[in-house]
Design an enzyme around this catalytic site. Structure first.
Site, short mmCIF file in Angstrom:
data_model
loop_
_atom_site.label_atom_id
_atom_site.label_comp_id
_atom_site.label_asym_id
_atom_site.label_seq_id
_atom_site.Cartn_x
_atom_site.Cartn_y
_atom_site.Cartn_z
N ASP A 253 12.80 37.89 68.16
CA ASP A 253 13.32 36.85 67.33
C ASP A 253 13.23 35.32 68.08
O ASP A 253 12.25 35.30 69.08
CB ASP A 253 14.68 37.20 67.10
CG ASP A 253 15.75 37.26 68.35
OD1 ASP A 253 15.18 36.75 69.48
OD2 ASP A 253 16.92 37.60 68.32
N HIS B 284 20.43 44.05 67.77
CA HIS B 284 19.43 44.13 67.09
C HIS B 284 18.65 45.62 66.88
O HIS B 284 18.46 46.31 66.04
CB HIS B 284 18.53 43.30 67.43
CG HIS B 284 18.44 42.04 66.64
ND1 HIS B 284 18.58 41.61 65.35
CD2 HIS B 284 18.40 40.58 66.96
CE1 HIS B 284 18.40 40.59 65.00
NE2 HIS B 284 18.34 39.79 66.01
N HIS C 77 23.72 31.15 62.60
CA HIS C 77 23.19 31.20 61.35
C HIS C 77 23.24 32.79 60.55
O HIS C 77 23.44 33.52 61.51
CB HIS C 77 21.86 30.61 61.19
CG HIS C 77 20.86 31.34 61.89
ND1 HIS C 77 20.15 32.59 61.53
CD2 HIS C 77 20.38 31.06 63.35
CE1 HIS C 77 19.38 33.07 62.82
NE2 HIS C 77 19.65 31.92 63.62
N HIS D 151 23.12 40.51 72.07
CA HIS D 151 22.54 40.35 70.70
C HIS D 151 21.11 41.26 70.67
O HIS D 151 21.17 41.85 69.47
CB HIS D 151 21.82 38.75 70.79
CG HIS D 151 21.43 38.33 69.32
ND1 HIS D 151 22.26 38.11 68.46
CD2 HIS D 151 20.29 37.70 69.13
CE1 HIS D 151 21.62 37.95 67.36
NE2 HIS D 151 20.29 37.56 67.82
N ASN E 163 8.51 41.59 40.75
CA ASN E 163 9.96 41.51 41.47
C ASN E 163 10.05 40.18 42.23
O ASN E 163 9.57 40.29 43.27
CB ASN E 163 10.44 42.73 41.97
CG ASN E 163 11.57 42.63 42.62
OD1 ASN E 163 12.49 41.60 42.39
ND2 ASN E 163 12.03 43.62 43.79
#
Length: 564
Positions: free
Chosen positions: A132, A113, A13, A109, A519
């Protein structure tokens, strides 16, 4: 000789591509912005790669190295044909696979990061925390960044994933896999239950109430190839944590109840996550004794937690990159490869504007195609007219300059409104198809952040990644951006990095005495943030509550009467 590294997230993803020239970032874009499929599920970064090459005016033959922010070689996924050299060529360049593929570097990974934060924070000798859902086989990492090296101290397995924990709670409350931000917003309406939800802070960082389960190995099925660790690991984790959720009102997963019934549950989950994160942060502090902390990984998007960390005083400086999610590992992997190649100097990312621009000719063409009225104005004229329109209660779509990277709209692809009118919160939520209780955020002139916020939000506020308390005396003046608990998630608007947006807010301040505007991201429900002029125009046409559209130097309206 110029050396190019193309960094990629080819994960399951949030695919993305980043182009680094001689160690400096020049372009980054998420695949979802181009394919218009939110989170780019199971999509490789095909269009993002081409966008990087087009932005620099080079071909794949000019790329010296491709760096991928995953390393599947030690997992069963490494045997998947997609990740062979021939498979990568077909997957990344399906229209015309190149005869020569640049050398490929696989970066673990969590290292990618960590690099995305350490190499972009502008400081050396920092504590690094990555948290994560899952990397190859880890879910949390404590490391140190010093002299360009990333030294890992400790890692936690996927079976102890804080990211999976928060995702499971989001699903339990009826928000789905991608509703973690909604769960965080709902938490402000509830009170934590002292009994907890199966996660607690400990001397070792944190512990779950269930014993560490033996998770299945990654298989080679089509589903796992598409979704990776999420498909292989998450169902087991969810089964383990669900009994702890059942002990809370309403005692079962949401199916039809009002969301507000899960407010106390959400508050309990949020508190448990924060305490667990502070357990990790204190470990890092005790081990390294350093003044600076950098965060990355999807859990770093939890702005309530980041805000609490920023004001805790545990570290003098807290930094979160604009893309702490998986989309950011394209940058991290590219910087790791650039450093190994010898063409590298740590960069400082002070803004998020690394995406595609809003050129004039396509903007005019898109506006004319819809039969809309428009004027091309000077910067001064545009600022004056739009600031007054906001002060008069109009809602404005704002698309100027290069697009932001990351999940937060930061003043180049935003929808703006007057924060003094609480009804604007309802108008914006209706416009975007959001729940009425969800908050919107303020963009605040950097010089006035401390006038607006009673608590310290620090550097993460540059990317709207830290929440804090609005000053009590100001809450009734800006009710549209003040959440139920008195909090807001401000964006620190820097005159040097986005002068057009800063000037607009300053003109609004001069007209109203309020140094901020509402915003929210320029998109409708289920869609990524707009990227091109045509997408901005389409969203404006379908979003009837938007009164004006600013598209580069153009002010666009539905009729001539609404133009200056």
């Amino acid at each position: 000789m110029t050396r190019y590294v193309l960094g990629l997230n080819i994960g399951f993803h949030d695919a993305s591509a980043a182009l680094v020239r001689d160690g400096e970032l020049v372009f980054l874009v998420e695949e979802e912005r181009l394919t218009r499929r939110k989170h780019a599920l199971a999509q490789p970064p095909v269009m993002a790669i081409q966008a990087c090459l087009d932005a620099e005016g080079v071909s794949i033959d000019s790329i010296d190295e491709i760096a991928i922010g995953w390393d599947f070689r030690g997992t069963p996924l490494g045997n998947n044909r997609r990740f062979t050299e021939a498979g990568l060529r077909r997957m990344l360049f399906p229209a015309s696979p190149p005869e020569r593929m640049p050398p490929v570097t696989w970066v673990p990974h969590h290292v990618a990061h960590a690099a995305s934060a350490y190499y972009s924070c502008g400081r050396d000798d920092v504590a690094i925390l990555v948290v994560d859902g899952a990397g190859e086989d880890q879910s949390a990492t404590i490391a140190r960044g010093r002299d360009g090296e990333i030294d890992i101290l400790r890692q936690w397995p996927v079976s102890q994933s804080l990211g999976f924990f928060y995702t499971a709670a989001s699903k339990w409350a009826g928000f789905g896999d991608w509703g973690t931000g909604k769960l965080m917003g709902l938490a402000a309406y509830g009170r934590p239950n002292p009994s907890g939800v199966g996660l607690r802070r400990s001397a070792g960082g944190y512990d779950f109430a269930f014993p560490e389960a033996e998770l299945p190995e990654l298989g080679d099925s089509r589903a796992v190839a598409a979704l990776g660790p999420l498909a292989a690991y998450y169902p087991t984790f969810e089964r383990n944590i669900t009994p702890a959720f059942c002990g809370h009102f309403p005692y079962m997963a949401r199916e039809g109840e009002e969301f507000i019934a899960y407010a106390d549950f959400a508050a309990t989950v949020q508190e448990a996550l924060e305490e667990a994160m502070f357990g990790l942060v204190e470990l890092a502090r005790q081990e390294y004794g350093l003044p600076s902390l950098v965060l990355a990984g999807g859990v770093a998007m939890n702005c309530t937690m980041v805000g609490r960390l920023a004001r805790s005083g545990l570290f003098e400086h807290v930094y979160v990159p604009p893309v702490p999610t998986d989309a950011g590992v394209s940058l991290g992997a590219a910087l790791v490869a650039a450093r190994r190649g010898g063409h590298f100097a740590p960069i400082t990312i002070e803004h998020a504007y690394w995406g595609q621009d809003t050129p004039l000719d396509p903007a005019v063409e898109a506006v004319r195609a819809e039969g809309l009225a428009f004027r091309r104005l000077s910067d001064e004229e545009l600022t004056k007219h739009v600031s007054q329109a906001l002060a008069d209660g109009r809602i404005v779509g704002w698309a100027r300059g290069r697009g932001e990277i990351g999940q937060r709209a930061l003043g180049t692809r935003s929808i703006l409104a007057d924060p003094r009118d609480r009804r604007n919160l309802e108008r914006l939520n209706l416009l975007k198809g959001r729940e009425m209780w969800r908050p919107v955020a303020p963009s605040v002139l950097g010089e006035h952040v401390d006038d607006v916020m009673a608590t310290h939000v620090g550097h993460p506020a540059r990317f709207m990644l830290a929440a804090g308390q609005v000053r009590a005396g100001l809450r009734t003046r800006v009710p549209a951006v003040t959440h139920v608990d008195g909090s807001a998630r401000p964006q620190y608007v820097d005159r040097a990095t986005n002068p057009a947006y800063w000037s607009l807010i300053d003109a609004f301040r001069q007209a109203t005495g309020v140094p901020l505007v509402v915003n929210t991201s320029f998109n409708l429900a289920g869609e990524p943030i707009v990227n091109t002029p045509a997408e901005a125009v389409s969203t404006y046409v379908r979003g009837a509550a938007m009164d004006l559209l600013v598209l580069g130097d153009l002010v666009v309206a539905r009729s001539e009467e609404a133009l200056p």
